[in-house]
Design a protein around this motif. Structure first.
Motif, short mmCIF file in Angstrom:
data_model
loop_
_atom_site.label_atom_id
_atom_site.label_comp_id
_atom_site.label_asym_id
_atom_site.label_seq_id
_atom_site.Cartn_x
_atom_site.Cartn_y
_atom_site.Cartn_z
N HIS A 39 0.84 -1.20 0.00
CA HIS A 39 0.00 0.00 0.00
C HIS A 39 0.88 1.25 0.00
CE1 HIS A 39 -2.97 2.97 1.12
NE2 HIS A 39 -3.93 2.07 1.09
N LEU A 64 -7.35 -1.35 -1.35
CA LEU A 64 -5.99 -1.76 -1.68
C LEU A 64 -5.84 -1.93 -3.18
CD1 LEU A 64 -3.17 -2.65 -0.86
CD2 LEU A 64 -4.07 -4.97 -0.52
N CYS A 93 -5.57 1.41 -4.83
CA CYS A 93 -4.26 2.03 -4.55
C CYS A 93 -3.18 1.41 -5.42
CB CYS A 93 -3.93 1.87 -3.07
SG CYS A 93 -2.31 2.53 -2.62
#
Length: 775
Positions: free
Chosen positions: A560, A610, A613
């Motif tokens: 991340h 996630l 991202c």
């Protein structure tokens, strides 16, 4: 000598014989003196006795005439024999002139002086002990006498004096120690042998406790241990061995702290015997004294750490040093992380520091005493609780880790120490993190995998420890580089337990509740910067480092944060390379199994966040973006992306990555994807996406591989009408309804345009080779 001078009560015949050059005549005179003095003793005539001794001393023993001096010496010895047990009353007058003759230039006269003193001491026995220091001083000079007869005579006197000391319980050790401390620094071989022999005698006497004064002579003993003479070295080994036995028997009475730095100095010598012996002593000190040795940890580590890198030629020293290192490390406990307060500060002021007992090796050649060996420290049992001097330890560890010439095992030991200190004393250690951080990052380039792994353990502990948490966990490079607090913030439960932080290994956190502190994001930024500046490090060690970190830290946090940082990376080529590396690790590493499962179905809001991202950064590399969609089963979006590939600049590198993706599809990681090909009705975009890849490839081995795979699809109706697609069940594998795929597609196009602009700029400068493939 004036023949008319009155020497009464000595007769003229005695005086004449004492001055004669023949020994036999002087001996006859001595017998006459003995008889004369016996008569005075019988009469209790002390005045006449003193007169005889004074005459023999001043007029004969201290005369300028050599034969007179010889006569005076034999006459004084005769007086002592005649006095018998009463000689103790006149010892000063008897001894002083004889000792003066020890310095005579005539070797025969020095021999006669030694013989005379032997007779005086033999008669007086224990009565000479109050005069022991002057006797010892004189004997120490004769021990180095070049004349063999004088040496022989001094040895006889020496043995006699040792017998007297051994038999007596009135030896003045306190008065003798300053002289011993002075003489022990002599560089003369015979003087050293003389000193060692006396120490060995004193150690063997039950009534003499030389152990109390060991700090004052230990430095000198180790210097003698380095003598060129094998016999002296052996004798010194025996003495040190006896002392060590006594230390083990009576550790409670040993002044460990006062000798710690003496051992530190000799543990660093180049002489193997001295170093091994000092290291053995250090091992026993640490094990026997325990935390009393903690204030000297920095000095001990300075001496011990380099020894851990020794080869088999110094195997014994290495093994003992390793025990010292391990034992010292065990002394550091969680108690050493207690907060500073006025009381503990006052206690530290009463404790010794490593400089308090540092011996200065000076004045050894001239025999001057070592003034730095006068210790004024309190006994260890009376001292306040020991405080760990962390500043000095960290400075030593930092210095050793920065030394590129230091051995691998030493570097590993340093990193183990840092890890141990962060575990046991995290709050105090975090004060030093800013100074340690750069060198820890630099150590990632070390040649040894084991060193790098230990280094990663330390960095992971820094990044995950609750003790390093601040209110603002953002990166130091500005607010635009900070991770969203809602995504990477430390759980509240971790913040409230900072006074007694548990081991981070015991914190079982789900990916949605990562254990983070302010150093984690700094670590990720600096790690990527290092990969950017050292491309070889990324190529050779990148995968190893990231995979190891995924085991040590939370894998979701790592991916991340790196994705977030790469999103703002200005070097687009590096960003593409880094994304490709991360994607390969994500798809192939066993360490990432849990994260892959988390992304596979996108069932939770966290997994969707996630994915979004990662996607935004993965857009730096078109093929990795498609592979991420395959992993997350976003087949429709994967198809849409492949449709956009027609607008991209298709290069050899691009086709190579497509080739690798085809190979990956055939790997176990995508078994579920291949099985979904059986259900054409519910996975139409999967098949279309694969056909899209097939159309991109030239007719290579990868083309053949994917073509054969698609030929195995059982349903021949691969291309369905638009109406039939609209009637497809809702359970089909397409895109997650909660993700804005149109916005993601726009982001993909934007990033690819940025890459295209950069390539065109490079091409315009003439430093880019256009490798476009014309299909």
């Amino acid at each position: 000598m004036n023949p008319e001078k009155d020497f009464a009560p000595l007769t003229p015949n005695i005086v004449r014989a004492l001055n004669d050059k023949l020994y036999e005549k002087r001996k006859v005179a001595a017998l006459e003196i003995e008889k004369l003095v016996r008569d005075f003793v019988a009469q209790n005539n002390t005045m006449q006795i003193k007169h005889v001794i004074q005459t023999l001393s001043q007029e004969f023993a201290l005369s300028q005439h050599p034969h007179s001096r010889k006569g005076g010496l034999i006459g004084l010895a005769a007086c002592s024999i005649a006095l018998g047990k009463d000689s103790g009353l006149y010892l000063k007058e008897l001894i002083e002139p004889v000792l003066t003759c020890f310095n005579d230039a005539d070797s025969r006269l020095r021999y006669y002086a030694c013989e005379a003193l032997y007779n005086i001491v033999k008669v007086a026995r224990g009565a000479v002990l109050p005069h022991f220091n002057v006797l010892f001083d004189g004997l120490s000079k004769l021990a180095a006498d070049p004349d063999p007869n004088v040496k022989s005579g001094s040895e006889l006197l020496d043995r006699l004096l040792k017998d007297i000391v051994t038999e007596s319980n009135k030896f003045d050790l306190v008065g003798f120690i300053p002289l011993l401390r002075e003489r022990i620094y002599s560089n003369n071989q015979y003087a050293r042998q003389f000193i060692i022999s006396w120490i060995l005698v004193l150690v063997s006497v039950p009534d003499i406790n030389l152990l109390d004064y060991l700090p004052e002579i230990l430095d000198g003993l180790f210097q003698i241990l380095g003598d060129n003479g094998k016999e002296i070295r052996k004798m010194c080994e025996v003495v040190l061995g006896e002392f060590l036995k006594e230390i083990k028997k009576n550790p409670s009475s040993v002044k460990f702290a006062e000798m710690a730095n003496i051992l530190v100095i000799h543990c660093q010598t180049t002489d193997d015997l001295i170093q091994l012996t000092a290291m053995c002593w250090m091992r026993e000190f640490i094990q026997l004294a325990g935390r009393v040795m903690l204030p000297y940890s920095s000095g001990i580590l300075t001496a011990v750490l380099p020894c851990l890198a020794y080869d088999d030629r110094k195997k014994s020293i290495k093994e003992v040093a390793n025990v010292c290192n391990q034992s010292l490390m065990k002394l550091v406990t969680t108690e050493d992380d207690e907060p500073d307060d006025p009381k503990s500060t006052a206690q530290r002021q009463t404790e010794p520091t490593p400089e308090d007992s540092l011996p200065k090796q000076e004045g050894t050649a001239s025999g001057e005493s070592n003034s730095s060996l006068h210790f004024n420290l309190a006994h260890s049992t009376d001292r306040a609780p020991v405080t760990l001097h962390l500043d000095g330890i960290v400075q030593v560890l930092n210095c050793h880790l920065s030394d590129t010439a230091i051995g691998m095992m030493t570097r590993i030991a340093v990193l183990k120490w840092l890890y141990h200190l962060y575990i046991k004393t995290p709050r105090k250690m975090f004060r030093h993190t800013d100074s340690l951080f750069p060198i820890l990052l630099q150590t990632l380039s070390d040649e040894s995998d084991e060193v790098v792994l230990k280094d990663l353990e330390v960095l992971a502990e820094i990044a995950s420890s609750p003790a390093g948490q601040t209110d603002d966990p953002g990166a130091p490079d500005g607010p635009d580089l900070r991770v969203s607090h809602s995504e990477l913030q430390v759980p509240t439960s971790s913040r409230t337990n900072l006074l007694n932080p548990p081991s981070t290994k015991g914190l079982e956190c789900s990916p949605s509740t990562p254990t983070m502190n302010s150093y984690f994001y700094k670590f990720m930024i600096n790690l990527l910067q290092r990969f950017s500046s050292e491309r070889k490090l990324l190529e050779v060690r990148g995968s190893f480092i990231i995979r190891s970190l995924c085991l040590l830290l939370n894998a979701e946090n790592i991916f991340h944060s790196m994705a977030d940082i790469l999103l703002r990376e200005e070097d687009l080529k590096f960003a593409s390379t880094m994304v490709h590396t991360l994607n390969t690790i994500l798809l192939t590493s066993t360490e990432l199994f849990q994260l892959r499962n988390q992304l596979k179905d996108l069932k939770t809001l966290e997994s969707q966040n996630l994915f979004c991202c990662l996607y935004r950064s993965w857009c730096h590399n078109p093929v990795t973006t498609v592979s991420l969609c395959f992993l997350t089963q976003n087949y429709r979006h994967a198809y849409d992306l492949i449709q956009k590939f027609g607008d991209l600049e298709v290069t050899v590198d691009f086709l190579t990555e497509v080739d690798k993706l085809v190979q990956l599809i055939e790997c176990p990681i995508f078994t579920y994807l291949r099985l979904q090909l059986l259900d054409v009705k519910n996975n139409p975009y999967l098949i279309k996406a694969l056909y899209g890849l097939l159309m991109l490839l030239p007719q290579s081995s990868a083309f053949q591989l994917l073509s054969h795979r698609l030929q195995c699809v059982p349903n021949p109706e691969l291309l369905q009408t638009e109406d039939s697609l609209k009637a497809a069940p809702k359970s089909q594998k397409g895109d997650s309804p909660s993700i804005d795929y149109a916005e993601l597609l726009q982001h993909f196009e934007k990033v690819q345009n940025q890459h295209l602009e950069v390539r065109h700029q490079r091409s315009g400068r003439g430093d880019h080779l256009d490798r476009r493939v014309i299909l």
